[in-house]
Enzyme design. Structure first.
Site, PDB file in Angstrom:
ATOM      1  N   ARG A  21       0.833  -1.205   0.000  1.00 33.86           N
ATOM      2  CA  ARG A  21       0.000   0.000   0.000  1.00 33.86           C
ATOM      3  C   ARG A  21       0.866   1.252   0.000  1.00 33.86           C
ATOM      4  O   ARG A  21       1.729   1.408   0.859  1.00 33.86           O
ATOM      5  CB  ARG A  21      -0.901   0.026   1.223  1.00 33.86           C
ATOM      6  CG  ARG A  21      -1.990  -1.018   1.168  1.00 33.86           C
ATOM      7  CD  ARG A  21      -2.977  -0.815   2.304  1.00 33.86           C
ATOM      8  NE  ARG A  21      -4.161  -1.616   2.097  1.00 33.86           N
ATOM      9  CZ  ARG A  21      -4.545  -2.590   2.909  1.00 33.86           C
ATOM     10  NH1 ARG A  21      -3.849  -2.885   3.971  1.00 33.86           N
ATOM     11  NH2 ARG A  21      -5.642  -3.267   2.644  1.00 33.86           N
ATOM     12  N   SER A 136     -23.047 -14.096  11.455  1.00 31.91           N
ATOM     13  CA  SER A 136     -22.367 -12.980  10.812  1.00 31.91           C
ATOM     14  C   SER A 136     -22.367 -13.171   9.295  1.00 31.91           C
ATOM     15  O   SER A 136     -22.007 -14.251   8.798  1.00 31.91           O
ATOM     16  CB  SER A 136     -20.927 -12.935  11.358  1.00 31.91           C
ATOM     17  OG  SER A 136     -20.169 -11.951  10.739  1.00 31.91           O
ATOM     18  N   SER A 188     -19.407  -2.099   1.232  1.00 35.92           N
ATOM     19  CA  SER A 188     -18.642  -0.971   0.713  1.00 35.92           C
ATOM     20  C   SER A 188     -17.852  -1.269  -0.546  1.00 35.92           C
ATOM     21  O   SER A 188     -17.550  -0.352  -1.297  1.00 35.92           O
ATOM     22  CB  SER A 188     -17.690  -0.457   1.779  1.00 35.92           C
ATOM     23  OG  SER A 188     -16.701  -1.425   2.040  1.00 35.92           O
ATOM     24  N   HIS A 216     -21.966   2.844   5.370  1.00 35.65           N
ATOM     25  CA  HIS A 216     -21.925   3.387   4.006  1.00 35.65           C
ATOM     26  C   HIS A 216     -23.296   3.847   3.523  1.00 35.65           C
ATOM     27  O   HIS A 216     -23.501   4.014   2.318  1.00 35.65           O
ATOM     28  CB  HIS A 216     -21.317   2.362   3.042  1.00 35.65           C
ATOM     29  CG  HIS A 216     -19.864   2.148   3.319  1.00 35.65           C
ATOM     30  ND1 HIS A 216     -18.875   2.950   2.823  1.00 35.65           N
ATOM     31  CD2 HIS A 216     -19.240   1.240   4.124  1.00 35.65           C
ATOM     32  CE1 HIS A 216     -17.697   2.560   3.273  1.00 35.65           C
ATOM     33  NE2 HIS A 216     -17.898   1.516   4.069  1.00 35.65           N
ATOM     34  N   THR A 244     -21.148   5.584  11.144  1.00 36.15           N
ATOM     35  CA  THR A 244     -19.938   6.387  11.288  1.00 36.15           C
ATOM     36  C   THR A 244     -20.282   7.862  11.113  1.00 36.15           C
ATOM     37  O   THR A 244     -21.260   8.211  10.443  1.00 36.15           O
ATOM     38  CB  THR A 244     -18.877   5.984  10.239  1.00 36.15           C
ATOM     39  OG1 THR A 244     -17.687   6.744  10.473  1.00 36.15           O
ATOM     40  CG2 THR A 244     -19.338   6.257   8.820  1.00 36.15           C
ATOM     41  N   LYS A 247     -17.892   9.406   7.195  1.00 35.82           N
ATOM     42  CA  LYS A 247     -18.033   9.239   5.743  1.00 35.82           C
ATOM     43  C   LYS A 247     -19.018  10.292   5.227  1.00 35.82           C
ATOM     44  O   LYS A 247     -18.626  11.438   5.037  1.00 35.82           O
ATOM     45  CB  LYS A 247     -18.388   7.795   5.417  1.00 35.82           C
ATOM     46  CG  LYS A 247     -17.289   6.839   5.939  1.00 35.82           C
ATOM     47  CD  LYS A 247     -17.400   5.444   5.460  1.00 35.82           C
ATOM     48  CE  LYS A 247     -16.535   4.463   6.239  1.00 35.82           C
ATOM     49  NZ  LYS A 247     -15.090   4.642   6.112  1.00 35.82           N
ATOM     50  N   THR A 276     -10.963   5.213  26.992  1.00 33.69           N
ATOM     51  CA  THR A 276     -10.331   6.003  25.934  1.00 33.69           C
ATOM     52  C   THR A 276     -10.857   7.439  25.978  1.00 33.69           C
ATOM     53  O   THR A 276     -12.022   7.669  26.327  1.00 33.69           O
ATOM     54  CB  THR A 276     -10.574   5.341  24.544  1.00 33.69           C
ATOM     55  OG1 THR A 276      -9.800   6.032  23.569  1.00 33.69           O
ATOM     56  CG2 THR A 276     -12.029   5.356  24.138  1.00 33.69           C
ATOM     57  N   THR A 277      -9.995   8.372  25.632  1.00 38.37           N
ATOM     58  CA  THR A 277     -10.385   9.784  25.626  1.00 38.37           C
ATOM     59  C   THR A 277     -11.522  10.008  24.625  1.00 38.37           C
ATOM     60  O   THR A 277     -11.484   9.476  23.515  1.00 38.37           O
ATOM     61  CB  THR A 277      -9.163  10.645  25.234  1.00 38.37           C
ATOM     62  OG1 THR A 277      -8.134  10.390  26.187  1.00 38.37           O
ATOM     63  CG2 THR A 277      -9.500  12.128  25.223  1.00 38.37           C
ATOM     64  N   THR A 362      -8.551  -6.531   1.061  1.00 34.19           N
ATOM     65  CA  THR A 362      -9.801  -5.757   1.131  1.00 34.19           C
ATOM     66  C   THR A 362     -10.866  -6.414   0.253  1.00 34.19           C
ATOM     67  O   THR A 362     -12.053  -6.439   0.598  1.00 34.19           O
ATOM     68  CB  THR A 362      -9.543  -4.300   0.705  1.00 34.19           C
ATOM     69  OG1 THR A 362      -8.438  -3.799   1.464  1.00 34.19           O
ATOM     70  CG2 THR A 362     -10.746  -3.425   0.946  1.00 34.19           C
TER      71      THR A 362
END
Ligand SMILES: Cc1ncc(COP(=O)(O)O)c(C=O)c1O
Length: 405
Positions: A21, A136, A188, A216, A244, A247, A276-277, A362
Site C-alpha cells: 500500500r 455474521s 462498501s 456506508h 460512522t 463518511k 479512551t479519551t 480488502t
C-alpha cells in the site's frame, strides 16, 4: 532473531504480489472539493479525487465548519478525559440525542470511530450475553469480524445477503440460547444492498437480536439520511443500528443507536468505550451540524444519485467494465493486482486523477478494482475527464494484451 530482516521480507512479499500500500499525500482544500493538491517527490500537482468517502462533500459545508470553529473557540482543543472522567462535553450529549433521533431509537452511544463502535459493541454484546451464538454475514467488515472474534462467542457465518441460509443456520441452534445477527446495509466494496426486512423476518422468527452496520448508508439514503433501514421503513425492526460520522457526515467518530437499556449496557461494560479519551468537542459539534443539515436537506442526496447515474452511464457507454449494483459505489473491475495498481498510478501521473487501487485482502484475489465514488461536487467536466482517461488506458491495455497473445 533478525527482526529487521523479518519485517523487510514480509514487506517484500507484499511488493511481489502487487499489494503493497502506498499512501497518496493529499492536501484537501475546503471550498474546492473534490479537487486537491498531491504532494509527491518534493513537488505538488493538482488532482481530482474520485475515491473519497466524504460522499456528499459535507467536509467543506459552511454549517459544519462554522459549528466546528465555534466549538473550538468555546471549549478548546480536546475533550480532556474519558467519558467517565471529565470528558463528557455537552456537545457529546447533544450529538447522542441527534443520533438517537436520526434512527428513531431511544438512545445513542458515541465511540472514537466506526471501527471501534463495531469492535466494542459486538465484542461486549456477544461476550456478555450468556452462551450467545453470533450469526455474521460472510462479507462483514473487519471491525465486525474482529469484535465477534474478540468476544469468543460461537460464530456462524451465513451466506452473503442470504436470509434462507441464515434461517437454516439459526434453526440448528438451541432456541433458548441468545443469538445475535450482524450484517451491513450497503457493502462498501461491491456496493450491494442487504434485504434488511427479510433478514429481520428470519431473526424475529428465531428470537435473535439484529445488529446493522449502516456506515456506508447514513446521510445518503432515507428521507432524513437515516440509511437504508429508513429508506426501506424497517429501522424500528433493528435492535442496534451502527454508523460512522466519518463518511457522508464527513467529520469523525462512530456510534450505535438502540434501546436505553442496551446502550446503557454497552456504555457500562465495553472497554473500547470506557477506557479512551472521548472525541474532541469540535468534532462532535461538526458531526451534529452535518447530521442536522442532512436531516432536512434532500438536495445533496438527489444530486449524489444523479451524479452516480451519470458516471455509470458514461462508463457503460465507453465499455469500461463495472460491477452492477443499486448503490452509489461504482467498482471498475480490473481483476489483477499489478494492473490495478498500474492503472491507478497512470491515472495519477498522467491525468491528475486519483483513484486508489483496491486489492486483496480488502477484496478477494482476482476481483481487484478501482472503487469510484462520485459526489455531488463532481462536474460534467470531471466526469468527462475520468472516462476519457480510463478509455485511453483501457485502449493501451487492450493493445498490450493483443501483443502478448
Ligand atoms: C462497513 C464498515 N463498517 C465500519 C467501518 C469503520 O468506520 P470508521 O471509518 O468510522 O472507523 C468501515 C470503514 O471504514 C466500514 O466500511
Amino acid at each position: 532473531m533478525d527482526y529487521e530482516a523479518f519485517f523487510g521480507a514480509e514487506i517484500a512479499g507484499l511488493h511481489r504480489e502487487g499489494r503493497y500500500r502506498v499512501f497518496t499525500d493529499l492536501e484537501r482544500h475546503a471550498g474546492r472539493f473534490p479537487h486537491a493538491t498531491h504532494h509527491h517527490g518534493g513537488g505538488t500537482r493538482p488532482v481530482t479525487v474520485w475515491c473519497s468517502n466524504d460522499y456528499l462533500g459535507m467536509g467543506q459545508h459552511p454549517s459544519v465548519l462554522e459549528a466546528m470553529h465555534e466549538a473550538l473557540d468555546r471549549c478548546g482543543a480536546g475533550a480532556g478525559g474519558t467519558r467517565n472522567i471529565s470528558g463528557t462535553n455537552h456537545y457529546h450529549v447533544l450529538l447522542e440525542r441527534e443520533l438517537a433521533d436520526l434512527h428513531r431509537k431511544e438512545a445513542a452511544l458515541l465511540f472514537t470511530s466506526g471501527y471501534v463502535s463495531n469492535w466494542a459493541a459486538l465484542g461486549t454484546l456477544a461476550s456478555r450475553l450468556p452462551n450467545c451464538a453470533v450469526f455474521s454475514d460472510s462479507e462483514n467488515h473487519a471491525s465486525m469480524i474482529e469484535g465477534i472474534r474478540f468476544s469468543r462467542a460461537e460464530r456462524h457465518i451465513f451466506r452473503h445477503n442470504d436470509p434462507e441460509d441464515l434461517d437454516r443456520k439459526l434453526a440448528l441452534v438451541d432456541p433458548a440460547r441468545p443469538k445475535l445477527v450482524a450484517f451491513e446495509s450497503v457493502y462498501s466494496m461491491d456496493g450491494d444492498i442487504a434485504p434488511i426486512g427479510e433478514i429481520c423476518d428470519v431473526a424475529e422468527k428465531h428470537g435473535a437480536l439484529t445488529y446493522l452496520d449502516e456506515v456506508h448508508a447514513v446521510g445518503l439514503y432515507g428521507q432524513r439520511g437515516g440509511g437504508i433501514s429508513e429508506r426501506d421503513g424497517v429501522a424500528h425492526r433493528l435492535d442496534v443500528i451502527e454508523g460512522t460520522l466519518g463518511k457522508a457526515f464527513a467529520v469523525h467518530g462512530g456510534y450505535i443507536t438502540a434501546s436505553e437499556k442496551l446502550c446503557d449496557f454497552v456504555r457500562s461494560f465495553a472497554s473500547g468505550f470506557i477506557f479512551t479519551t472521548s472525541l474532541p468537542p469540535a468534532v462532535a459539534a461538526g458531526a451534529a451540524a452535518s447530521i442536522r443539515h442532512l436531516k432536512s436537506s434532500e438536495a445533496e442526496r438527489a444530486r449524489h444519485q444523479e451524479r452516480v447515474a451519470k458516471v455509470r452511464a458514461a462508463l457503460d457507454a465507453a465499455d469500461i467494465p463495472t460491477m452492477p449494483n443499486d448503490s452509489h459505489i461504482v467498482p471498475v473491475m480490473v481483476c489483477d493486482p499489478v494492473l490495478c495498481k498500474g492503472i491507478s498510478d497512470t491515472l495519477l501521473d498522467e491525468f491528475g486523477i486519483y483513484v486508489q487501487p483496491i486489492n486483496y485482502p480488502t477484496v478477494a484475489r482476482g476481483t481487484e478494482r478501482l472503487r469510484i465514488t462520485p459526489s455531488p461536487l463532481h462536474t460534467d467536466e470531471d466526469i468527462g475527464r475520468l472516462v476519457d482517461a480510463l478509455t485511453t488506458i483501457w485502449g493501451r491495455i487492450g493493445l498490450r494484451q493483443k501483443a502478448a497473445e
